[in-house]
Design an enzyme around this catalytic site. Structure first.
Site, PDB file in Angstrom:
ATOM      1  N   ASN A  65       0.823  -1.218   0.000  1.00 20.10           N
ATOM      2  CA  ASN A  65       0.000   0.000   0.000  1.00 20.10           C
ATOM      3  C   ASN A  65       0.854   1.264   0.000  1.00 20.10           C
ATOM      4  OD1 ASN A  65      -2.414  -1.538   0.237  1.00 20.10           O
ATOM      5  ND2 ASN A  65      -1.965  -1.819   2.410  1.00 20.10           N
ATOM      6  N   SER A 199     -10.851  -0.882   0.851  1.00 27.26           N
ATOM      7  CA  SER A 199      -9.493  -1.428   0.789  1.00 27.26           C
ATOM      8  C   SER A 199      -9.383  -2.697  -0.034  1.00 27.26           C
ATOM      9  CB  SER A 199      -8.966  -1.685   2.197  1.00 27.26           C
ATOM     10  OG  SER A 199      -9.842  -2.538   2.894  1.00 27.26           O
TER      11      SER A 199
HETATM   12  C1  LIG Z   1      -9.221   0.824   5.389  1.00 27.17           C
HETATM   13  C2  LIG Z   1      -8.248   0.460   6.454  1.00 27.17           C
HETATM   14  N1  LIG Z   1      -8.430   0.965   7.675  1.00 27.17           N
HETATM   15  C3  LIG Z   1      -7.586   0.667   8.667  1.00 27.17           C
HETATM   16  C4  LIG Z   1      -6.527  -0.175   8.484  1.00 27.17           C
HETATM   17  C5  LIG Z   1      -5.682  -0.517   9.659  1.00 27.17           C
HETATM   18  O1  LIG Z   1      -4.625   0.368   9.737  1.00 27.17           O
HETATM   19  P1  LIG Z   1      -3.298  -0.064  10.525  1.00 27.17           P
HETATM   20  O2  LIG Z   1      -2.571  -0.994   9.630  1.00 27.17           O
HETATM   21  O3  LIG Z   1      -2.580   1.216  10.737  1.00 27.17           O
HETATM   22  O4  LIG Z   1      -3.741  -0.711  11.784  1.00 27.17           O
HETATM   23  C6  LIG Z   1      -6.292  -0.713   7.219  1.00 27.17           C
HETATM   24  C7  LIG Z   1      -5.170  -1.604   6.922  1.00 27.17           C
HETATM   25  O5  LIG Z   1      -4.166  -1.735   7.450  1.00 27.17           O
HETATM   26  C8  LIG Z   1      -7.177  -0.394   6.182  1.00 27.17           C
HETATM   27  O6  LIG Z   1      -7.012  -0.924   4.970  1.00 27.17           O
END
Ligand SMILES: Cc1ncc(COP(=O)(O)O)c(C=O)c1O
Length: 401
Positions: A65, A199
């Site tokens: 990403n 996502s």
């Molecule tokens: C849409 C979305 N929100 C939140 C997260 C979680 O974030 P983090 O990896 O910082 O915990 C992700 C993926 O990691 C995501 O794709």
């Protein structure tokens, strides 16, 4: 009671408990294996912003990403290294104790400016942010409406709030409206949670329409823009991707995608942010984000603000790919290649691996049963020739099957 057992008996009970625990874990794993849903960690080194090494092979990754290739940008790395030299590695405590480094405040001011809000609050990660924000705002008497395809962290936050949680059909504003008509009157507060850019699907939420709906029903809209920041709306995110900025009261996102680091944020009004400092348990009871990550994020935001044309490149690359592969036009740098069964998705991933591409299969429960897929993500620096080769493989050897 157990403390009174003779040592040899207590040892026997401990061994029996350990055996039943292992047996439980083995049985669960065997079942996952049987349905092609077992996961395992594969050592992967990212030596530059595009190429990775796995099992001794160099692969071009379409599974990161790091949309703007900033995780390996010299200015971003230098900022983190300089902060570590000066301030050390860990924050040492929660932000409310001694972990509130001034660099966090500087980053928050930058994020609030970018998102045009009064204030911002940085969290340790996106998952922690969501798990902290939602329960800080809603409780047992309240309602949370969540898009059915929203990220696991939004679901976790909603469930932790211990109120009523209902799913609305993906991007279906009319369904959300029908649920509000039916349930709004029974609840004190309502929060609507969605992703700005989905996502696993790469499509955008109808944020302006959800914002209008929220205001009609006195509900609070929260958008997780983890995949929009840095790449849509001149780098400002999906809230800014439409002609008129959408009114989103709670703009959440992460620093781990286009920003290239780690951590997360909420941009909102001053009272909401002050409330987070007092009520968000994942902020209060968790160690502060290391200063080096704040420094890296500030450097990344500098680059994004300086070069909005660069921020537009991942989407342009994704669009070129979808055009060549014969897929619906990309709306974001994320392109799903729908396969169906988990087994077939794993086979498609292996096929691309043999051709030198890392395109990880996404399987249930991350996505719904029968919708396993390859999730491709495009970055500013992916070479056009390789995108063309990938599109040809996907079109002729994966989709044509
Ligand atoms: C849409 C979305 N929100 C939140 C997260 C979680 O974030 P983090 O990896 O910082 O915990 C992700 C993926 O990691 C995501 O794709």
């Amino acid at each position: 009671m157990r403390a009174q057992l003779k040592p040899d008996l207590a040892g026997g009970h401990a061994a029996a408990a350990a055996a039943s625990l292992d047996q439980f874990a083995r049985a669960k794993l065997a079942e996952l294996e049987r349905v092609h849903l077992r996961r395992s960690l594969v050592d992967t080194t990212r030596t530059d912003s595009l190429w990775v090494t796995r099992d001794g092979r160099r692969l071009l990754s379409f599974s990161c990403n790091d949309y703007l290739n900033l995780a390996q940008h010299p200015a971003v790395k230098e900022a983190a290294i300089a902060a570590i030299r000066r301030h050390g590695v860990g924050a040492g405590a929660s932000r409310l104790v001694t972990g509130n480094h001034p660099l966090l405040g500087e980053l928050e001011a930058r994020l609030a400016r970018l998102k045009q809000t009064e204030a911002a609050c940085v969290f340790g990660s996106g998952y922690l942010a969501s798990a902290g924000i939602i329960p800080a705002l809603v409780g047992r008497e309240d309602l949370v409406l969540v898009d059915e395809l929203a990220h696991a962290c939004l679901w976790a936050g909603a469930r932790l709030a211990r109120g009523t949680v209902l799913a609305f059909r993906h991007n279906d504003v009319r369904h959300a409206e029908a649920l509000l008509v039916e349930h709004r009157g029974r609840h004190r507060h309502v929060l609507i949670a969605t992703e700005g850019v989905f996502s696993m699907d790469g499509d955008l939420a109808p944020v302006p329409r959800l914002a209008a709906l929220a205001s009609r029903f006195d509900a609070w809209l929260m958008s997780d823009d983890a995949h929009g920041l840095g790449v849509l709306g001149n780098g400002r995110g999906s809230t800014f991707a439409t002609a008129k900025k959408a009114e989103v009261a709670l703009q959440m996102g992460t620093l781990s995608k286009a920003i290239g680091g780690y951590g997360a944020y909420l941009c909102a009004s001053r009272p909401v942010i002050d409330l987070m400092h007092n009520r968000a348990r994942t902020l209060i009871y968790s160690t502060g984000l290391p200063a080096a990550l704040a420094a890296a994020a500030i450097a990344a935001l500098d680059l994004i603000e300086r070069e909005p044309a660069y921020a537009a490149r991942p989407l342009a690359k994704a669009k070129a790919f979808t055009h060549m592969a014969g897929l619906p036009e990309a709306e974001s740098p994320i392109v799903p290649v729908m396969i169906g069964s988990a087994e077939a998705a794993l086979a498609a991933s292996r096929l691309l691996l043999e051709e030198g591409f890392l395109a990880v299969a996404i399987r249930p429960p991350t996505v719904a049963e029968g919708t396993a897929r390859l999730r491709l993500s495009f970055s500013a620096l992916h070479p056009d020739g390789e995108i063309e080769r990938l599109a040809e493989l996907v079109r002729t050897r994966i989709l044509a099957r």
